[in-house]
Design an enzyme around this catalytic site. Structure first.
Site, mmCIF file in Angstrom:
data_model
loop_
_atom_site.group_PDB
_atom_site.id
_atom_site.type_symbol
_atom_site.label_atom_id
_atom_site.label_comp_id
_atom_site.label_asym_id
_atom_site.label_seq_id
_atom_site.Cartn_x
_atom_site.Cartn_y
_atom_site.Cartn_z
ATOM 1 N N TYR A 8 0.855 -1.188 0.000
ATOM 2 C CA TYR A 8 0.000 0.000 0.000
ATOM 3 C C TYR A 8 0.891 1.238 0.000
ATOM 4 C CZ TYR A 8 -3.157 3.726 1.072
ATOM 5 O OH TYR A 8 -3.840 4.911 0.990
ATOM 6 N N ASP A 39 9.152 2.769 1.436
ATOM 7 C CA ASP A 39 8.033 3.570 1.918
ATOM 8 C C ASP A 39 7.905 3.342 3.430
ATOM 9 O OD1 ASP A 39 5.608 4.584 2.668
ATOM 10 O OD2 ASP A 39 4.498 3.826 0.942
ATOM 11 N N LYS A 99 2.968 10.377 7.958
ATOM 12 C CA LYS A 99 2.161 9.978 9.115
ATOM 13 C C LYS A 99 2.639 10.533 10.461
ATOM 14 C CE LYS A 99 -0.816 6.500 7.364
ATOM 15 N NZ LYS A 99 -0.576 5.803 6.101
HETATM 16 C C1 LIG Z 1 -0.723 6.043 4.744
HETATM 17 C C2 LIG Z 1 0.303 5.562 3.810
HETATM 18 C C3 LIG Z 1 0.551 6.210 2.585
HETATM 19 C C4 LIG Z 1 -0.262 7.401 2.121
HETATM 20 O O1 LIG Z 1 -0.125 8.498 2.945
HETATM 21 P P1 LIG Z 1 -1.251 9.656 2.921
HETATM 22 O O2 LIG Z 1 -0.726 10.690 3.850
HETATM 23 O O3 LIG Z 1 -2.520 9.008 3.382
HETATM 24 O O4 LIG Z 1 -1.344 10.135 1.511
HETATM 25 C C5 LIG Z 1 1.548 5.701 1.779
HETATM 26 N N1 LIG Z 1 2.274 4.622 2.141
HETATM 27 C C6 LIG Z 1 2.066 3.986 3.305
HETATM 28 C C7 LIG Z 1 2.928 2.823 3.669
HETATM 29 C C8 LIG Z 1 1.072 4.415 4.179
HETATM 30 O O5 LIG Z 1 0.856 3.771 5.335
#
Ligand SMILES: *Cc1c(COP(=O)(O)O)cnc(C)c1O
Length: 429
Positions: free
Chosen positions: A148, A249, A278
């Site tokens: 994700y 990520d 986050k």
């Molecule tokens: C939440 C998340 C995103 C997206 O971040 P947003 O601030 O919601 O756009 C991307 N990658 C990972 C692993 C995430 O947990």
């Protein structure tokens, strides 16, 4: 002042979209009037123990006085100023801090406004790097299933194809190369077969691949898969061997959540490009960053491509940078490692769920706890039960999971675990 009047939920239901729900038949939304520490207060009077840290972000709990005062004092000095042709102390201080706490080779920072956007920027960096090197065939990304990376188009194109409904967007989404999701669990070693299959994908596709993108150690929204550091270590080797950039990520895993400051430290590797978000501002404001190393930053700037064509309006927002600085300071002052270890220990209360016949698996890592059950949860039903029990937990799919604020007391974490046990035991899902 806190507004205790009840919130117009009829208007909300009719006119306002909430995440991942239908406009015709939305899941219920609870009215929240205020928050404090690890507590959420509903307009109907309930006090809830927070199990979600507002989707990984509120690591210090809510309304932390240090974060509040960082925002207030920055707001009275300068809330925002364009970043084009201008710089300011909150951004410079933040980028120094980020370079300090992230893997050593990462020393160039791009500030963006959400996790998804930081992924877009990471992808642009990787593509532009190879264009600058004259390698025009490297236009694809490689990634693992169950990933994700956000909801914007480029990010969505590397999310799990089934979970993010790629078929619906056929024609709009670039088609990338997917390998199997990592199989070996966190405390296992990858089998030779798993590593060989991974290498075969590199052998077959590397001429076309600009970068491999993955969430290190924890694939979160795609299934809360805690996978083996040996997979990441191999991935780093393969990226070196086959001339592919590695994008990690760390948007969910960063800032201590897995027991290391960044999850890639479990495998002792460094990415070429890293996304964070986050918890960056301690759950107060939206801010993200894409960090890269000298090789990529200089490489992409040298060639014909030259500049990186990205510059959000709110890039480097001083308010967000100021509160991010305060949040990172707090992490160290609070001894985040001890906090996360304590949360992990308290979450061992989840183990009791293993005795229930509908529970498939219970796992914890750092300050993340997951109970996997044998069918898809009825979110509306289980949340009603959780509210009655005084906890805020929002499951998805077959996963009931918690990632509480690091400041949560052990007793509160046991309450979260007990509520999960009771919900499953009483079949409230
Ligand atoms: C939440 C998340 C995103 C997206 O971040 P947003 O601030 O919601 O756009 C991307 N990658 C990972 C692993 C995430 O947990």
């Amino acid at each position: 002042m806190i507004n205790f009047h009840s919130i117009d939920k009829e208007f909300d239901k009719k006119h306002i979209w909430h995440p991942y729900t239908s406009m015709l038949n939305p899941l219920p939304s609870y009215g929240v009037t205020h928050t404090n520490e690890n507590k959420i207060y509903l307009d109907t009077g309930e006090e809830l123990i927070d199990g979600m840290a507002s989707w990984w972000s509120a690591i210090h709990g809510y309304n932390h006085p240090r974060l509040v005062s960082a925002i207030q004092s920055q707001a009275s000095t300068m809330s925002h100023i364009m970043f084009g042709g201008i710089t300011h102390a909150p951004a410079v201080e933040l980028c120094k801090k980020l370079i300090n706490i992230t893997p050593k080779s990462l020393d160039r920072v791009f500030l963006a406004d959400s996790g998804s956007v930081s992924v877009e920027v990471a992808i642009k960096m990787a593509l532009q790097y190879w264009i600058s090197k004259g390698q025009t065939s490297k236009t694809k990304l490689m990634t693992a299933q169950k990933g994700y990376h956000g909801d914007t188009f480029a990010a969505m194109s590397v999310c799990d194809p089934i979970n993010s409904m790629h078929s619906m967007y056929q024609g709009f989404l670039p088609e990338h190369i997917f390998v199997s999701a990592p199989k070996a669990k966190f405390d296992e070693q990858c089998t030779d077969t798993e590593l060989q299959l991974l290498e075969q994908a590199f052998v077959k596709h590397h001429h076309d691949v600009a970068a491999f993108i993955i969430e290190p150690i924890v694939q979160n929204a795609g299934g809360m898969n805690f996978y083996s550091p040996s997979y990441l270590a191999k991935l780093r080797q393969l990226c070196n061997k086959y001339d592919v950039l590695l994008i990690l990520d760390e948007i969910a895993t960063g800032f201590g959540r897995t027991g290391k400051m960044f999850a890639c430290e479990h495998a002792n590797i460094e990415p070429d490009i890293m996304c964070i978000g986050k918890a960056l501002t301690g759950g107060t404001m939206t801010l993200s960053a894409t960090l890269t190393n000298q090789k990529v930053a200089v490489g992409l700037s040298e060639g014909e491509a030259g500049v990186l064509m990205h510059g959000p309006t709110f890039m480097g927002n001083p308010l967000a940078c100021a509160v991010a600085n305060a949040s990172i300071n707090l992490l160290f002052e609070n001894n985040w490692q001890a906090q996360v270890e304590r949360v992990n220990l308290a979450m061992s209360a989840l183990k009791r769920c293993e005795s229930l016949s509908s529970v498939v698996n219970v796992r914890t890592l750092g300050a993340i706890g997951v109970v996997e059950i044998d069918k898809v949860v009825n979110v509306a039903k289980i949340q009603k039960f959780f509210i009655k029990k005084g906890v805020w937990i929002r499951p998805f799919g077959k996963l009931i999971y918690i990632m509480p604020p690091y400041v949560s007391s052990s007793a509160d974490i046991r309450e979260l675990a007990n509520a999960i046990y009771d919900a499953i035991n009483e079949q409230q899902y």
